[in-house]
Scaffold this active site. Structure first.
Site, PDB file in Angstrom:
ATOM      1  N   PHE A   1      -1.913   7.941   4.378  1.00 36.53           N
ATOM      2  CA  PHE A   1      -2.392   8.844   4.919  1.00 36.53           C
ATOM      3  C   PHE A   1      -3.668   9.412   4.826  1.00 36.53           C
ATOM      4  O   PHE A   1      -3.617  10.777   5.466  1.00 36.53           O
ATOM      5  CB  PHE A   1      -2.167   9.497   6.103  1.00 36.53           C
ATOM      6  CG  PHE A   1      -0.425   9.538   6.677  1.00 36.53           C
ATOM      7  CD1 PHE A   1      -0.309   8.079   7.222  1.00 36.53           C
ATOM      8  CD2 PHE A   1       0.496  10.216   7.746  1.00 36.53           C
ATOM      9  CE1 PHE A   1       0.136   7.642   8.283  1.00 36.53           C
ATOM     10  CE2 PHE A   1       1.048   9.853   8.416  1.00 36.53           C
ATOM     11  CZ  PHE A   1       1.617   8.277   8.732  1.00 36.53           C
TER      12      PHE A   1
ATOM     13  N   ASN B   1       4.828   5.778   3.293  1.00 39.45           N
ATOM     14  CA  ASN B   1       4.425   6.874   2.507  1.00 39.45           C
ATOM     15  C   ASN B   1       4.134   7.614   2.829  1.00 39.45           C
ATOM     16  O   ASN B   1       3.407   8.804   1.709  1.00 39.45           O
ATOM     17  CB  ASN B   1       2.601   6.293   1.945  1.00 39.45           C
ATOM     18  CG  ASN B   1       3.044   4.953   1.664  1.00 39.45           C
ATOM     19  OD1 ASN B   1       4.097   4.942   1.226  1.00 39.45           O
ATOM     20  ND2 ASN B   1       2.344   3.781   2.592  1.00 39.45           N
ATOM     21  N   THR B   2       4.754   8.798   3.684  1.00 37.04           N
ATOM     22  CA  THR B   2       5.042  10.068   3.789  1.00 37.04           C
ATOM     23  C   THR B   2       6.476  11.089   4.057  1.00 37.04           C
ATOM     24  O   THR B   2       7.530  10.484   4.732  1.00 37.04           O
ATOM     25  CB  THR B   2       4.568  10.551   5.149  1.00 37.04           C
ATOM     26  OG1 THR B   2       2.604  10.020   5.608  1.00 37.04           O
ATOM     27  CG2 THR B   2       4.257  11.900   5.622  1.00 37.04           C
TER      28      THR B   2
ATOM     29  N   ASN C   1       0.929  -1.223   0.096  1.00 36.86           N
ATOM     30  CA  ASN C   1       0.234   0.050   0.165  1.00 36.86           C
ATOM     31  C   ASN C   1       0.849   1.450   0.006  1.00 36.86           C
ATOM     32  O   ASN C   1       2.067   1.340   0.497  1.00 36.86           O
ATOM     33  CB  ASN C   1      -1.295  -0.082   0.924  1.00 36.86           C
ATOM     34  CG  ASN C   1      -0.616   0.433   2.661  1.00 36.86           C
ATOM     35  OD1 ASN C   1      -0.738   1.734   2.712  1.00 36.86           O
ATOM     36  ND2 ASN C   1       0.474  -0.193   3.405  1.00 36.86           N
TER      37      ASN C   1
ATOM     38  N   LYS D   1       5.755   3.629  17.082  1.00 34.98           N
ATOM     39  CA  LYS D   1       5.999   2.927  16.491  1.00 34.98           C
ATOM     40  C   LYS D   1       6.867   2.665  15.242  1.00 34.98           C
ATOM     41  O   LYS D   1       6.896   3.410  14.581  1.00 34.98           O
ATOM     42  CB  LYS D   1       4.020   2.658  15.867  1.00 34.98           C
ATOM     43  CG  LYS D   1       4.071   1.440  14.511  1.00 34.98           C
ATOM     44  CD  LYS D   1       2.956   1.329  13.555  1.00 34.98           C
ATOM     45  CE  LYS D   1       2.601   0.448  13.055  1.00 34.98           C
ATOM     46  NZ  LYS D   1       1.319   0.103  12.330  1.00 34.98           N
TER      47      LYS D   1
ATOM     48  N   SER E   1       5.520   5.357   8.610  1.00 34.19           N
ATOM     49  CA  SER E   1       5.289   4.893   8.053  1.00 34.19           C
ATOM     50  C   SER E   1       5.499   5.401   6.340  1.00 34.19           C
ATOM     51  O   SER E   1       6.541   6.283   6.374  1.00 34.19           O
ATOM     52  CB  SER E   1       3.518   5.724   7.459  1.00 34.19           C
ATOM     53  OG  SER E   1       3.451   5.644   5.727  1.00 34.19           O
TER      54      SER E   1
ATOM     55  N   ASN F   1       6.057  -1.431  10.767  1.00 25.19           N
ATOM     56  CA  ASN F   1       5.601  -1.137  10.519  1.00 25.19           C
ATOM     57  C   ASN F   1       5.548  -1.402   9.055  1.00 25.19           C
ATOM     58  O   ASN F   1       6.261  -3.161   9.550  1.00 25.19           O
ATOM     59  CB  ASN F   1       5.837   0.313  10.427  1.00 25.19           C
ATOM     60  CG  ASN F   1       4.696   1.244   9.973  1.00 25.19           C
ATOM     61  OD1 ASN F   1       3.490   1.012   8.619  1.00 25.19           O
ATOM     62  ND2 ASN F   1       4.387   2.287  10.420  1.00 25.19           N
TER      63      ASN F   1
HETATM   64  C1  LIG Z   1      -4.052  -1.112   3.443  1.00 29.89           C
HETATM   65  C2  LIG Z   1      -2.460  -0.608   4.879  1.00 29.89           C
HETATM   66  C3  LIG Z   1      -2.692   0.977   5.500  1.00 29.89           C
HETATM   67  C4  LIG Z   1      -1.893   1.016   6.375  1.00 29.89           C
HETATM   68  N1  LIG Z   1      -2.075   1.751   7.607  1.00 29.89           N
HETATM   69  C5  LIG Z   1      -1.731   2.346   8.206  1.00 29.89           C
HETATM   70  C6  LIG Z   1      -1.512   3.741   8.843  1.00 29.89           C
HETATM   71  O1  LIG Z   1      -2.212   4.565   8.639  1.00 29.89           O
HETATM   72  N2  LIG Z   1      -0.667   3.931  10.284  1.00 29.89           N
HETATM   73  C7  LIG Z   1      -0.023   3.192  10.810  1.00 29.89           C
HETATM   74  O2  LIG Z   1       0.879   2.463  11.959  1.00 29.89           O
HETATM   75  N3  LIG Z   1       0.232   1.572  10.411  1.00 29.89           N
HETATM   76  C8  LIG Z   1      -0.424   1.148   8.585  1.00 29.89           C
HETATM   77  N4  LIG Z   1      -0.512   0.387   8.214  1.00 29.89           N
HETATM   78  C9  LIG Z   1       1.061  -0.661   8.993  1.00 29.89           C
HETATM   79  C10 LIG Z   1       0.079  -2.005   9.967  1.00 29.89           C
HETATM   80  O3  LIG Z   1      -0.751  -1.308  11.057  1.00 29.89           O
HETATM   81  C11 LIG Z   1       0.700  -3.092   9.940  1.00 29.89           C
HETATM   82  O4  LIG Z   1       1.814  -2.220  10.842  1.00 29.89           O
HETATM   83  C12 LIG Z   1       1.367  -3.646   8.628  1.00 29.89           C
HETATM   84  O5  LIG Z   1       0.550  -3.939   7.962  1.00 29.89           O
HETATM   85  C13 LIG Z   1       2.085  -5.149   9.427  1.00 29.89           C
HETATM   86  O6  LIG Z   1       0.915  -5.620  10.406  1.00 29.89           O
HETATM   87  P1  LIG Z   1       0.713  -7.189   9.123  1.00 29.89           P
HETATM   88  O7  LIG Z   1       1.952  -8.024   8.185  1.00 29.89           O
HETATM   89  O8  LIG Z   1      -0.733  -8.016   9.272  1.00 29.89           O
HETATM   90  O9  LIG Z   1      -0.485  -5.998   7.920  1.00 29.89           O
HETATM   91  C14 LIG Z   1      -0.988   0.093   7.021  1.00 29.89           C
HETATM   92  C15 LIG Z   1      -1.213  -1.523   6.531  1.00 29.89           C
HETATM   93  C16 LIG Z   1      -1.877  -1.521   5.180  1.00 29.89           C
HETATM   94  C17 LIG Z   1      -1.895  -2.697   4.803  1.00 29.89           C
END
Ligand SMILES: Cc1cc2nc3c(=O)[nH]c(=O)nc-3n(C[C@H](O)[C@H](O)[C@H](O)COP(=O)(O)O)c2cc1C
Length: 339
Positions: free
Chosen positions: A118, A180-181, A114, A220, A178, A249
């Site tokens: 934000f 992406n910022t 992704n 985080k 993140s 993350n």
């Molecule tokens: C589509 C998407 C959007 C995410 N948006 C955020 C976010 O806004 N803030 C954040 O701290 N992590 C965000 N994450 C990261 C998740 O909270 C998590 O840390 C990461 O996906 C790893 O866990 P997983 O393997 O179980 O997905 C996002 C992940 C995905 C897939």
């Protein structure tokens, strides 16, 4: 016992583009929640209470940030068995995020890439949703900076969000990881990190006195750091008495997905291929924190063994995002059962 096979739900949802499926599934879940049908259809988790950071969690398995960025669906999501839910990342002002397409499935790898950036309706809107809810569970609120706020003013964005969400959160996550910022991950290093943590802890003390309530601050971090950088981060977290650390993350690495469709898309990779990297960061971080600060472990949990392993590596709590998209509430129930 689950009465509705999630595999069937997933089959239908995966026929839509990922962002449409995201909206549809959350709206559908909310509909079931209003009819009080979620536990009936997907089953209920056992109570396995733990106390971490002074908070009583009904179980150790939480929903990771990013699925419910504006706090519109967390009551319904919590009914899927989670012991806690984290909403956000939210920023001071609303922002659109990156141009679609920005969300990609890598089904063969049970992964997602992704670059949402934000997208959210701003902190005031999120707080209206939280205030309107009758939620009794544990709620984390994850805060970040607006894309247009210059790096040297980033602290101001976190302080604005901290002050606003403080009375409504059980814990607050400072998202500096993140991918992406632009520039956000620079806040994990050197003076930028010191200044941010110093100012946030100062504001936390002030708010604790004013409101007679201590809300833990959790940071985080990214999984894309070498062991020395993790050690230095751990030392800084101990120095500033940070209350919790989330590891981790999404990753910029493409290890484990090479050659798959969508693997070349820009953004953060999550799900199964992230597991080893996240586990390594967790192990190094846990070694240096030495139980002085609790860890919430996230990244690549796709079965109960994965969750169990994170606890063995030193985590007090775990979170899931991508595994939940691929497997639904059954995964949450299995993890709760095991750990
Ligand atoms: C589509 C998407 C959007 C995410 N948006 C955020 C976010 O806004 N803030 C954040 O701290 N992590 C965000 N994450 C990261 C998740 O909270 C998590 O840390 C990461 O996906 C790893 O866990 P997983 O393997 O179980 O997905 C996002 C992940 C995905 C897939």
């Amino acid at each position: 016992m689950a009465l509705m096979p999630y595999a069937l739900v997933r089959k239908i949802l995966f026929m839509f583009n990922p962002e449409v499926a995201h909206e549809l599934s959350l709206k559908g879940l909310n509909f079931l929640y209003r009819l009080n049908l979620i536990s009936f259809m997907f089953g209920k988790t056992k109570l396995k209470p733990v106390n971490v950071m002074g908070i009583n969690f009904p179980n150790q398995v939480g929903l990771a940030a990013g699925l419910d960025k504006d706090g519109e669906y967390f009551q319904a999501l919590s009914k899927c068995g989670f012991g806690f839910v984290e909403i956000g990342t939210v920023t001071p002002l609303p922002q659109d995020g990156n141009e679609p397409p920005r969300l990609f499935r890598l089904v063969e790898a049970q992964a997602i890439i992704n670059r949402m950036g934000f997208n959210n309706k701003g902190v005031d809107n999120l707080l209206n949703n939280v205030k309107r809810s009758e939620f009794k569970g544990v709620l984390g609120i994850n805060i970040g900076k607006n894309k247009n706020t210059p790096e040297e003013k980033a602290v101001d964005d976190y302080l604005i969000c901290l002050e606003k969400v403080y009375p409504h959160a059980d814990y607050i996550t400072i998202n500096i990881s993140s991918p992406n910022t632009p520039g956000l991950r620079n806040l994990q290093f050197g003076d930028s990190l010191n200044n941010l943590l110093r100012d946030l802890k100062f504001k936390q003390r002030e708010l604790t006195q004013q409101q007679d309530r201590y809300v833990p601050l959790v940071v985080k971090v990214a999984p894309d750091m070498d062991d020395n950088a993790i050690e230095s981060l751990a030392k800084t977290f101990i120095e500033y008495a940070i209350d919790g650390v989330i590891v981790s993350n999404t990753t910029l690495s493409r290890e484990g997905v090479e050659g798959l469709p969508n693997a070349e898309q820009q953004g953060g990779l999550s799900g199964k291929p992230l597991k080893n990297k996240a586990d390594h960061s967790l192990q190094i971080m846990a070694g240096h924190l030495n139980k002085k600060i609790p860890i919430i472990a996230v990244g690549g949990i796709s079965c109960a063994d994965d969750a169990q392993k994170k606890i063995q590596l030193g985590a007090s709590l775990v979170q899931i995002y991508t595994g939940f998209i691929y497997q639904g509430p059954t995964l949450v129930h299995d993890c709760v059962e095991r750990i």
